[in-house]
Design a protein around this motif. Sequence first.
Motif, PDB file in Angstrom:
ATOM      1  N   LEU B  92       2.812  -9.184   3.199  1.00 27.00           N
ATOM      2  CA  LEU B  92       3.008  -7.783   3.570  1.00 27.00           C
ATOM      3  C   LEU B  92       1.845  -7.291   4.422  1.00 27.00           C
ATOM      4  CD1 LEU B  92       2.976  -4.587   2.988  1.00 27.00           C
ATOM      5  CD2 LEU B  92       2.601  -5.204   0.646  1.00 27.00           C
ATOM      6  N   LEU B  93       0.616  -7.661   4.035  1.00 26.36           N
ATOM      7  CA  LEU B  93      -0.557  -7.227   4.786  1.00 26.36           C
ATOM      8  C   LEU B  93      -0.621  -7.901   6.153  1.00 26.36           C
ATOM      9  CD1 LEU B  93      -3.618  -6.826   2.444  1.00 26.36           C
ATOM     10  CD2 LEU B  93      -2.152  -5.112   3.465  1.00 26.36           C
ATOM     11  N   ALA B  94      -0.255  -9.201   6.177  1.00 27.16           N
ATOM     12  CA  ALA B  94      -0.297  -9.919   7.445  1.00 27.16           C
ATOM     13  C   ALA B  94       0.605  -9.229   8.464  1.00 27.16           C
ATOM     14  CB  ALA B  94       0.138 -11.363   7.245  1.00 27.16           C
ATOM     15  N   LEU B  95       1.801  -8.904   8.007  1.00 28.08           N
ATOM     16  CA  LEU B  95       2.778  -8.255   8.887  1.00 28.08           C
ATOM     17  C   LEU B  95       2.274  -6.875   9.312  1.00 28.08           C
ATOM     18  CD1 LEU B  95       5.488  -9.290   9.825  1.00 28.08           C
ATOM     19  CD2 LEU B  95       6.569  -7.894   8.053  1.00 28.08           C
ATOM     20  N   ALA B  96       1.813  -6.104   8.309  1.00 31.50           N
ATOM     21  CA  ALA B  96       1.349  -4.744   8.587  1.00 31.50           C
ATOM     22  C   ALA B  96       0.121  -4.766   9.492  1.00 31.50           C
ATOM     23  CB  ALA B  96       1.025  -4.029   7.277  1.00 31.50           C
ATOM     24  N   THR B  97      -0.737  -5.786   9.316  1.00 30.26           N
ATOM     25  CA  THR B  97      -1.960  -5.851  10.123  1.00 30.26           C
ATOM     26  C   THR B  97      -1.643  -6.141  11.578  1.00 30.26           C
ATOM     27  OG1 THR B  97      -3.132  -6.689   8.203  1.00 30.26           O
ATOM     28  CG2 THR B  97      -4.219  -6.944  10.306  1.00 30.26           C
ATOM     29  N   THR B 147      13.049  -8.033   1.827  1.00 30.24           N
ATOM     30  CA  THR B 147      13.212  -6.660   2.307  1.00 30.24           C
ATOM     31  C   THR B 147      12.085  -5.781   1.791  1.00 30.24           C
ATOM     32  OG1 THR B 147      15.495  -7.106   1.723  1.00 30.24           O
ATOM     33  CG2 THR B 147      15.016  -4.998   2.772  1.00 30.24           C
ATOM     34  N   ALA B 148      11.699  -5.997   0.530  1.00 34.60           N
ATOM     35  CA  ALA B 148      10.640  -5.184  -0.042  1.00 34.60           C
ATOM     36  C   ALA B 148       9.355  -5.358   0.753  1.00 34.60           C
ATOM     37  CB  ALA B 148      10.408  -5.569  -1.502  1.00 34.60           C
ATOM     38  N   ILE B 149       9.051  -6.604   1.105  1.00 35.08           N
ATOM     39  CA  ILE B 149       7.828  -6.874   1.871  1.00 35.08           C
ATOM     40  C   ILE B 149       7.918  -6.237   3.254  1.00 35.08           C
ATOM     41  CG2 ILE B 149       6.563  -8.728   3.036  1.00 35.08           C
ATOM     42  CD1 ILE B 149       7.044 -10.418   0.494  1.00 35.08           C
ATOM     43  N   LEU B 150       9.052  -6.422   3.900  1.00 32.38           N
ATOM     44  CA  LEU B 150       9.243  -5.858   5.237  1.00 32.38           C
ATOM     45  C   LEU B 150       9.104  -4.342   5.201  1.00 32.38           C
ATOM     46  CD1 LEU B 150      10.176  -6.826   8.131  1.00 32.38           C
ATOM     47  CD2 LEU B 150      12.395  -5.859   7.490  1.00 32.38           C
ATOM     48  N   ALA B 151       9.770  -3.717   4.229  1.00 32.11           N
ATOM     49  CA  ALA B 151       9.753  -2.265   4.142  1.00 32.11           C
ATOM     50  C   ALA B 151       8.332  -1.755   3.899  1.00 32.11           C
ATOM     51  CB  ALA B 151      10.672  -1.809   3.016  1.00 32.11           C
ATOM     52  N   LEU B 152       7.624  -2.409   2.984  1.00 31.24           N
ATOM     53  CA  LEU B 152       6.258  -1.975   2.702  1.00 31.24           C
ATOM     54  C   LEU B 152       5.344  -2.207   3.911  1.00 31.24           C
ATOM     55  CD1 LEU B 152       5.574  -2.934  -1.011  1.00 31.24           C
ATOM     56  CD2 LEU B 152       5.463  -0.676   0.014  1.00 31.24           C
ATOM     57  N   ALA B 153       5.579  -3.304   4.629  1.00 30.94           N
ATOM     58  CA  ALA B 153       4.768  -3.571   5.817  1.00 30.94           C
ATOM     59  C   ALA B 153       4.936  -2.444   6.824  1.00 30.94           C
ATOM     60  CB  ALA B 153       5.166  -4.904   6.438  1.00 30.94           C
ATOM     61  N   LEU B 154       6.189  -1.974   6.973  1.00 33.51           N
ATOM     62  CA  LEU B 154       6.446  -0.870   7.898  1.00 33.51           C
ATOM     63  C   LEU B 154       5.739   0.405   7.427  1.00 33.51           C
ATOM     64  CD1 LEU B 154      10.207  -1.365   8.837  1.00 33.51           C
ATOM     65  CD2 LEU B 154       8.182  -1.745  10.261  1.00 33.51           C
ATOM     66  N   ALA B 155       5.669   0.574   6.100  1.00 30.44           N
ATOM     67  CA  ALA B 155       5.019   1.763   5.566  1.00 30.44           C
ATOM     68  C   ALA B 155       3.498   1.668   5.719  1.00 30.44           C
ATOM     69  CB  ALA B 155       5.385   1.948   4.101  1.00 30.44           C
ATOM     70  N   SER B 200     -13.318  -7.034  13.428  1.00 30.93           N
ATOM     71  CA  SER B 200     -12.760  -7.717  12.264  1.00 30.93           C
ATOM     72  C   SER B 200     -13.580  -7.556  10.973  1.00 30.93           C
ATOM     73  CB  SER B 200     -12.486  -9.180  12.569  1.00 30.93           C
ATOM     74  OG  SER B 200     -13.655  -9.800  13.007  1.00 30.93           O
ATOM     75  N   PRO B 201     -14.921  -7.497  11.018  1.00 33.05           N
ATOM     76  CA  PRO B 201     -15.622  -7.305   9.739  1.00 33.05           C
ATOM     77  C   PRO B 201     -15.208  -6.010   9.043  1.00 33.05           C
ATOM     78  CG  PRO B 201     -17.173  -7.956  11.436  1.00 33.05           C
ATOM     79  CD  PRO B 201     -15.869  -7.710  12.125  1.00 33.05           C
ATOM     80  N   ALA B 202     -15.177  -4.919   9.792  1.00 34.08           N
ATOM     81  CA  ALA B 202     -14.799  -3.627   9.205  1.00 34.08           C
ATOM     82  C   ALA B 202     -13.353  -3.676   8.735  1.00 34.08           C
ATOM     83  CB  ALA B 202     -14.997  -2.523  10.223  1.00 34.08           C
ATOM     84  N   LEU B 203     -12.514  -4.290   9.555  1.00 33.49           N
ATOM     85  CA  LEU B 203     -11.090  -4.368   9.265  1.00 33.49           C
ATOM     86  C   LEU B 203     -10.828  -5.183   7.994  1.00 33.49           C
ATOM     87  CD1 LEU B 203      -8.906  -3.085  10.900  1.00 33.49           C
ATOM     88  CD2 LEU B 203      -8.558  -5.220  12.109  1.00 33.49           C
ATOM     89  N   LEU B 204     -11.533  -6.305   7.889  1.00 37.23           N
ATOM     90  CA  LEU B 204     -11.337  -7.215   6.768  1.00 37.23           C
ATOM     91  C   LEU B 204     -11.664  -6.535   5.442  1.00 37.23           C
ATOM     92  CD1 LEU B 204     -10.413 -10.047   7.391  1.00 37.23           C
ATOM     93  CD2 LEU B 204     -12.683 -10.870   6.725  1.00 37.23           C
ATOM     94  N   GLY B 205     -12.765  -5.798   5.421  1.00 38.27           N
ATOM     95  CA  GLY B 205     -13.154  -5.087   4.202  1.00 38.27           C
ATOM     96  C   GLY B 205     -12.070  -4.108   3.782  1.00 38.27           C
ATOM     97  N   LEU B 210      -6.843  -2.763   0.653  1.00 35.99           N
ATOM     98  CA  LEU B 210      -5.404  -2.511   0.783  1.00 35.99           C
ATOM     99  C   LEU B 210      -4.574  -3.549   0.012  1.00 35.99           C
ATOM    100  CD1 LEU B 210      -4.386  -1.450   4.390  1.00 35.99           C
ATOM    101  CD2 LEU B 210      -4.356  -0.126   2.289  1.00 35.99           C
ATOM    102  N   PHE B 211      -5.144  -4.758  -0.147  1.00 37.89           N
ATOM    103  CA  PHE B 211      -4.439  -5.821  -0.859  1.00 37.89           C
ATOM    104  C   PHE B 211      -4.089  -5.363  -2.279  1.00 37.89           C
ATOM    105  CE2 PHE B 211      -4.372  -9.434  -3.717  1.00 37.89           C
ATOM    106  CZ  PHE B 211      -3.537 -10.327  -3.064  1.00 37.89           C
ATOM    107  N   GLY B 212      -5.064  -4.729  -2.941  1.00 39.14           N
ATOM    108  CA  GLY B 212      -4.817  -4.222  -4.286  1.00 39.14           C
ATOM    109  C   GLY B 212      -3.661  -3.234  -4.299  1.00 39.14           C
ATOM    110  N   GLU B 213      -3.679  -2.357  -3.291  1.00 38.75           N
ATOM    111  CA  GLU B 213      -2.624  -1.360  -3.210  1.00 38.75           C
ATOM    112  C   GLU B 213      -1.271  -2.002  -2.955  1.00 38.75           C
ATOM    113  OE1 GLU B 213      -2.718   2.326  -0.575  1.00 38.75           O
ATOM    114  OE2 GLU B 213      -4.814   2.113  -1.236  1.00 38.75           O
ATOM    115  N   GLY B 214      -1.273  -3.015  -2.094  1.00 38.30           N
ATOM    116  CA  GLY B 214      -0.041  -3.725  -1.757  1.00 38.30           C
ATOM    117  C   GLY B 214       0.543  -4.411  -2.977  1.00 38.30           C
TER     118      GLY B 214
END
Lengths: 263, 284, 264
Positions: B92-97, B147-155, B200-205, B210-214
């Motif tokens: 989900l994060l990969a897609l959203a990122t 679908t759940a992953i796709l939908a959350l990625a869009l969100a 990327s350092p700032a983004l990665l942190g 966000l992973f926890g939230e996902g």
Amino acid sequence: MLLEIKNLQLDFATPGGSTRVLHGVDLHVERGEVVGLVGESGSGKSTTVRAALRLYPQSASCTGTVNVNGENVLTCGEDALHSVRSREVAMIHQDPRGSLNPVRRIGDSLTERLVHVLGVDKFAARAKGTELLRAVGLTQPEKRMRQYPHEFSGGMLQRVVIAAALSSEPQLILADEATSALDVTTQAEVLSVLREAQRSRGLGMLFITHDLHLAAAYCDRVYVMFKGRIVEELEGNNLFAAAREEYTRELLSAVPSLKGQRL
Amino acid sequence: MSTSTTLINAPRKRTMGYGAAFNTCLGFLVLVILGAVLAPWIAPYAPDEIDFSAIWTSPGAGHLFGTDQLGRDIFSRVLFGARESLIGPLLLLALATVLGVLIGTLAAWHGGWVDTLLARITDVMFAFPGLLFVVLVIAVFGKGPATAILALALAYAPVIAKFTRSIALAELSRPYIDAYRIQGVSAPMICLRYLIPNMSPALLGYLVVLFGEGLMSLATLSFLGFGAQPPSSEWGLMVQEGQAGIIQGHLWPTLAPGLVIAAVVVAVNIVGVRLSDQLNVKKP
Amino acid sequence: MGKGRPAVVAANKVSFDLAPGESLGLVGESGSGKTTVARMLVGLETPDSGSVEIAGRDRALNRRGAAGRKERAAEIQMVFQDPYGSLDRRLSVSQCLGQALKLQSPLRGDELQRAITELMNSVRLEPRLLSSFPHQLSGGQRQRLAIARALASSPKLLVLDEAVSALDVSVQAQILQVLNEIRAERGIALLFVSHDLAVIQEVSDKVMVMYRGDPIEQGIVSDVLQNPQHDYTKLLISSVPGLGWDPDEVMARRREFDLLQSVR
């Protein structure tokens, strides 16, 4: 003697042991005197001035004496230190925007120290603030008191900072590259104001700058610093002619001078 | 500024081994990941092994976390479930990122209408309940983990886009970007080769947090029946299936996966915050 | 801008020309528009009207396409004020120079290494710094690297935007020396944007004084400094600290000048 620093040594604690940044600095400032402190970045100019107000981390170790108006700053109690910092000495930094709260009116920043530190009542403080703004050459001081920092230019703001510094009627002014960020004409204006204030009140001033021409033209005496040491002390108007130490001469020869000046 | 002043202002040097909380959390996460990878070898039972003779057993020697309404070993199910529960948020994060960083970088670089459009979309996303949006997407495309992953990625994409935009703006104001432009490097090349790696350092942190939230969001969807479907042992689904037992006093089938979700989310957040501090402190 | 042929660089009301190996100083206070002029020259900003020509070709338009960008990069380069900010912190010295070189020509292996070493030599950057990263370099070394990177495309004009303002005087002197050498050896024209008259006098043949977006005076540096015509130039010169400098007098002059400006 207003400020006397004797054999000031400062060591910072670093992960690999301690690093000495000041190697026994000696300097003094008398009343009514403008004393320059010049040197390149990393020479310890700012550190010396900060150490004079005991502004260094707890982990650092500092030896020697710093006397401000008879009080040994390095050993005195918290109350005495607080009094030295808030009443006896005022500091002016390079960036005036960093010294003023951007969301507060100029008047509030200006009177804050008077009201909260010195216990002056609000109306008297405002009157004094207005008077100080007029003294540093700002027109319409009543209107300025109600404005915010973003409405001011850099030069005007530095005058406000000077006014704020003068508000507690200090004896000693520490100016750390106070005009380095300003255009030359603005710099001259601000320095004219600062000298007027210094002379009329008989204040002592320690003037830190990297501009050797400015130090020569503005200061009575000049100390040259290099790698945490004072290498030479010279008369301001004799700075370029009388320098004997090799480092000072090298430094002076590196400075581009303007030819064909003084019209 | 002189080096001495820098010394005064420099924060105490932070090392990786900073704080017991960080170490504990990192250790726990490593254990969870190992558990997920090694599940087929270390799990005492198969996740779908039904044993009607051992329904709703309490935690004990035979079954570490007890068993559920079908007599399945909960510990084994949690171990196997870790796979789907952890890979889900990663995907989900990969897609959203990818989406978010592209949009955010474009908005920062281009400014103008692209930027305005992004601002409007994020405003709407912030005002509109995320879960409701996801449920709407699922209503259209049908339920299931994909679908759940796709939908959350869009969100999530607009949130990441907004974050990317803010750090990209700061990065773009640095003169090295101008230097690349003057060297004749094309705009897409500057963004892909230089701008994004520097962010990327700032983004990665931020992504770690966000992973926890996902993970939470995916578990929530499974709990509601929109995500993972039985016989999966995804943690959210396990919580939902265990519900029936609560009335009869069997707390473990719900409590075990619930606690694991909570612990992983907390650990990820603690590690993530430290990590982003670390990654961003590297400037002189 | 072939050898000996004067090139014309112009931007609306600001016009000046610069021959190969010549150096022009652009001086003025903050907000005088000197940096804007510099950024328009390199194509970071687009002028509303007017043209920038180098060797008779129009340069103002932000040309698209790889060939156009490459061509412009080979004509004009820029060095910025902040030496750290103008370097990519992820790239080492050799990566930084290597990438800049490869943008211009497909150098590889030994050839590339030789070109990198040559660039480092020309700015007197010690070879041992080859694999250092920007945060490991001193301010002066960073600025040398920035200059070397700008030279990678063998430009004909180098724009220096307050390039020595943030440096200590001794480092500043070394950088100015390097720039003078580059100018003499490679015949690169320099445009020196600075608020510091003394620095401009050191490296420039000609000077242009700007005030609130308008060029108010230009000419040979020594002529302008010794015999300034415009009131603002006079004020600027008298403001520079030195022998006989008196802040009160400068303040009085500034008042007088502002008064004259408001009357006009």
